[in-house]
Design an enzyme around this catalytic site. Structure first.
Site, PDB file in Angstrom:
ATOM      1  N   SER A 193      -6.548  13.592  -6.710  1.00 30.21           N
ATOM      2  CA  SER A 193      -6.260  14.240  -7.980  1.00 30.21           C
ATOM      3  C   SER A 193      -7.169  13.657  -9.069  1.00 30.21           C
ATOM      4  CB  SER A 193      -4.780  14.087  -8.331  1.00 30.21           C
ATOM      5  OG  SER A 193      -4.433  14.921  -9.406  1.00 30.21           O
ATOM      6  N   ASP A 246      -2.178  23.816  -2.546  1.00 36.55           N
ATOM      7  CA  ASP A 246      -2.217  23.039  -3.787  1.00 36.55           C
ATOM      8  C   ASP A 246      -2.210  23.978  -4.995  1.00 36.55           C
ATOM      9  OD1 ASP A 246      -2.646  21.248  -5.825  1.00 36.55           O
ATOM     10  OD2 ASP A 246      -4.419  20.327  -4.950  1.00 36.55           O
ATOM     11  N   HIS A 266      -0.456  19.466  -3.152  1.00 32.42           N
ATOM     12  CA  HIS A 266      -1.347  18.565  -3.868  1.00 32.42           C
ATOM     13  C   HIS A 266      -1.295  17.135  -3.344  1.00 32.42           C
ATOM     14  CE1 HIS A 266      -3.893  17.355  -7.151  1.00 32.42           C
ATOM     15  NE2 HIS A 266      -2.991  16.525  -7.640  1.00 32.42           N
TER      16      HIS A 266
END
Length: 719
Positions: A569, A659, A692
């Site tokens: 991320s 995601d 994610h």
């Protein structure tokens, strides 16, 4: 240090290729269950102080064969010291562990008297799913109400989910998805979004009342502009109180985002006469009714801007209809204020979170204090904050009557379960005696954990907003320095606390040194530290992570020719920046669902405001803007994509197909460009049905395996 070839059999029956030592180590670590929740049931009572406590411990267990995570139950019976007794230590009377899978139990709640149990159950078979509300009385199933046709799925998450009894035990209340529209309903094609990452299938929630006496449920009408969550009965069981998230003008992702438009509301039991109790605030969340029922506590912080804030603790007084701040937002920690207390960093309070001692009410919460998870006690009268924990990192499960149940772990130790007994109060300070009541069986992995050591360091002495959790083998070769893996966290306004990580522990066992970097902008260091990164993302934190890596080289702790960067991320955002800005420094790079092009992400993510706010652009949640050419230019210039032509570092790119936070479009564009460029090694893996966090068991197993193989290929196999 690694497991032996014979210590665990992990090869699938239909897989001829034997697992590597590293993957065997990971799978062995993955057999250890972790604490996921705690329920308490009073067996014998003396007023408000139970003398014998039955504890249902909920454990999360990876099932590697079926490639899923299961919730299983362990039962403890604990003897508690009576108030005024000289014996202040809790004692475990019995501990029974049968691998009872919670399976189709969604939520359960004991009634105030302890005689009844309410269970929300969802049963699946070849014909579909059916939902039931079960009411048990003294161990007997008294009622089973089929609610399949009344509403959609039960909500059990920490943001919306709830299951609460009325004190008189005649009613209960919970949250569910509204009933699916009929095929003939003209509104069936109306666009109704979900709440983003981890909340994709949650769209319109409703409050459901269980009439225990009449064995029926009543679904309350939807609210026009908000969706409810965390519902419970107000004082005297006369009203309902709940969080209401704004659904206009759009749904914003709420996972790991506490900067949303949300308030606390109150209605009559039939859902009428809606009152916004926190109308003066744009954000108020996690309401909890104090045991006296005189006040309601909740968190508040600004909206928009950073996705995670230092929150203030506020209190609403029912008799005066007034609000007051109990604990303010802490901008810069100071020894002169609450012994350096950095502020409150907590998404939601525990559902049971109050201790009453000598007629004083204390709120018990979990927070982070720099790089440690801590359990705090807050005196609701004085606002005094007290850290109840010492070494290690702690997670809170429940606080009730005069006891607290929490877990404590460390980077080289799986969490153990503790009960803290409040035994005294003096000088505005609680005295809590902690006793370990349960611990996992780590006999097989003890040889791995015992050879790991860790510390928290400050690589730049005059930068108090930067800390590194330094995890390493406690034995390294004098003649051969170990390789370094630099791990910046995601967010960027998050923090990695000093807890165990299976993947990092596996890498340490193979001989790597890991530096987990909590850079400026991390939570737990004061609001000013968070604000310092706004408008400087892609620069300030990148320089700090690079300086942290250089610290280990300058101090002769690692091999300067074997430095790796790995992040997911925003940690992937930093990693991509580093290999673009320092193209000859890193030997290899691993990126998991990284942010690579903020401008491209802005139009497809569930958190478009993030793309504006982190680089210093304004964003209105009530009047969302579009990306203008000038905005895109600034976003592009602050993104790793701006330096992609300078990248030389071999890279492993790992993406989740589902995601919603950082959709994989830009990841694939990064991959395609470098493949076409031809002079940079780039490997891409996409994990199906994974979001994610890349936290499915399948992604964990195959992801760990490919990371180990990729790093060994780039720096050589470690001895």
């Amino acid at each position: 240090m690694t497991v032996s070839e014979k210590s665990v059999q992990t090869t699938d029956d239909n897989n001829e290729k034997e697992d590597s030592i590293g993957l065997k180590t990971f799978k062995l670590l993955a057999t250890i269950p972790t604490y996921a929740g705690v329920k308490t049931f009073s067996s014998e009572t003396n007023g408000d102080n139970p003398s014998v406590l039955s504890i249902q411990v909920i454990l999360s267990q990876r099932d590697l064969k079926r490639k899923l995570k299961r919730l299983i139950v362990k039962q403890l019976v604990v003897s508690l010291p009576t108030k005024g007794s000289s014996d202040t230590v809790a004692k475990v009377i019995t501990s029974s562990f049968l691998p009872i899978d919670l399976g189709d139990v969604v939520l359960q709640a004991e009634s105030p008297s302890g005689n009844k149990l309410l269970i929300l159950r969802c049963v699946s078979n070849d014909k579909g799913k059916k939902s039931f509300v079960e009411i048990w009385d003294k161990g007997n199933l008294k009622q089973s109400i089929d609610v399949t046709d009344s509403h959609g799925d039960f909500y059990s998450d920490g943001t919306f989910g709830s299951l609460k009894w009325a004190k008189n035990e005649e009613k209960a209340v919970y949250i569910a998805e509204r009933k699916a529209l009929d095929e003939k309903d003209e509104k069936k094609c109306d666009f109704v979004p979900g709440w983003g990452e981890k909340f994709v299938n949650k769209r319109v929630s409703v409050i459901v009342i269980v009439n225990v006496l009449e064995s029926k449920v009543e679904v309350l009408p939807e609210f026009e502009k908000i969706v409810p969550g965390q519902v419970f009965f107000g004082p005297g069981d006369k009203t309902l109180i709940f969080n209401g998230y704004n659904r206009e003008p759009r749904y914003y992702g709420i996972y790991a985002c506490i900067n949303r438009l949300v308030g606390i509301y109150q209605t009559k039991l039939d859902g009428t006469d809606l009152v916004h109790l926190t109308e003066q605030l744009e954000h108020a969340r996690s309401p909890r009714l104090a045991p006296s029922e005189k006040v309601l506590t909740y968190y508040s912080n600004p909206i928009s801007g950073p996705h995670s804030y230092c929150s203030e603790l506020r209190e609403y007084n029912f008799s005066t209809n007034t609000h007051r701040v109990v604990v303010p937002i802490v901008h810069t920690p100071s020894d002169s204020f609450q012994n350096g207390f950095p502020g409150i960093y907590n998404d939601q309070m525990a559902r049971k979170s109050f201790i009453t001692f000598d007629d004083k009410e204390f709120l018990i919460i979990q927070s982070c204090w720099r790089s440690r998870g801590v359990v705090l006690a807050i005196n609701l009268d004085t606002g005094k904050v007290q850290d109840l924990t010492s070494t290690g990192s702690w997670s809170l499960f429940i606080a009730c009557n005069n006891y607290i149940i929490a877990s404590r772990g460390a980077p080289n130790d799986f969490p153990e379960l503790y009960i803290g007994i409040v035994t005294g109060y003096q000088n505005d300070t609680l005295k809590v005696d902690w006793t370990c009541i349960d611990k996992p069986n780590i006999e097989e992995v003890e040889p791995i954990l015992s050879k790991i050591t860790w510390s928290i360091i400050q690589p730049i002495p005059d930068n108090k907003n930067l800390e590194v959790i330094y995890v390493k083998p406690n034995e390294t070769s004098e003649n051969k320095k170990p390789p370094l893996i630099v791990c910046p966290h995601g967010g960027p306004h998050g923090v990695i606390t000093a807890d165990i990580s299976l993947s990092i522990t596996t890498l340490i066992s193979l001989g790597y040194v890991v530096a987990i970097v909590n850079y400026t902008g991390s939570t737990g260091f004061g609001q000013d530290s968070i604000d310092a990164l706004i408008g400087k993302a892609g620069d300030l934190e990148v320089k700090e992570v690079q300086a942290s890596a250089q610290y280990f080289i300058d101090n002769g702790l690692v091999d300067p020719n074997k430095v790796i960067v790995m992040g997911g991320s925003h940690g992937g955002f930093i990693s991509a920046h580093l290999i673009g800005k320092y193209p000859d420094f890193y030997k290899a790079c691993v990126m998991k669902n990284p942010v690579l092009n903020i401008g491209g992400m802005a139009t497809i993510t569930d958190i478009p405001d993030w793309c504006f706010s982190e680089i210093g652009l304004p964003y209105s949640l009530t009047n969302p803007p579009i990306v203008k050419p000038s905005d895109y230019k600034l976003m592009y210039e602050n993104s790793p994509i701006n330096n992609i032509d300078k990248v030389k570092t071999p890279t492993l790119l790992m993406l989740g197909s589902e995601d919603k936070r950082v959709p994989h479009n830009d990841g694939l564009n990064w991959y395609y460009y470098l493949k076409g460029k031809g002079d940079v090694e780039i490997l891409c893996k996409i994990y199906k049905e994974t979001g994610h966090a890349l936290d499915s068991v399948d992604a964990e197993i195959f992801g760990t395996d490919i990371v180990i193989k990729f790093l060994e290929e780039k720096i050589g196999k470690l001895e």
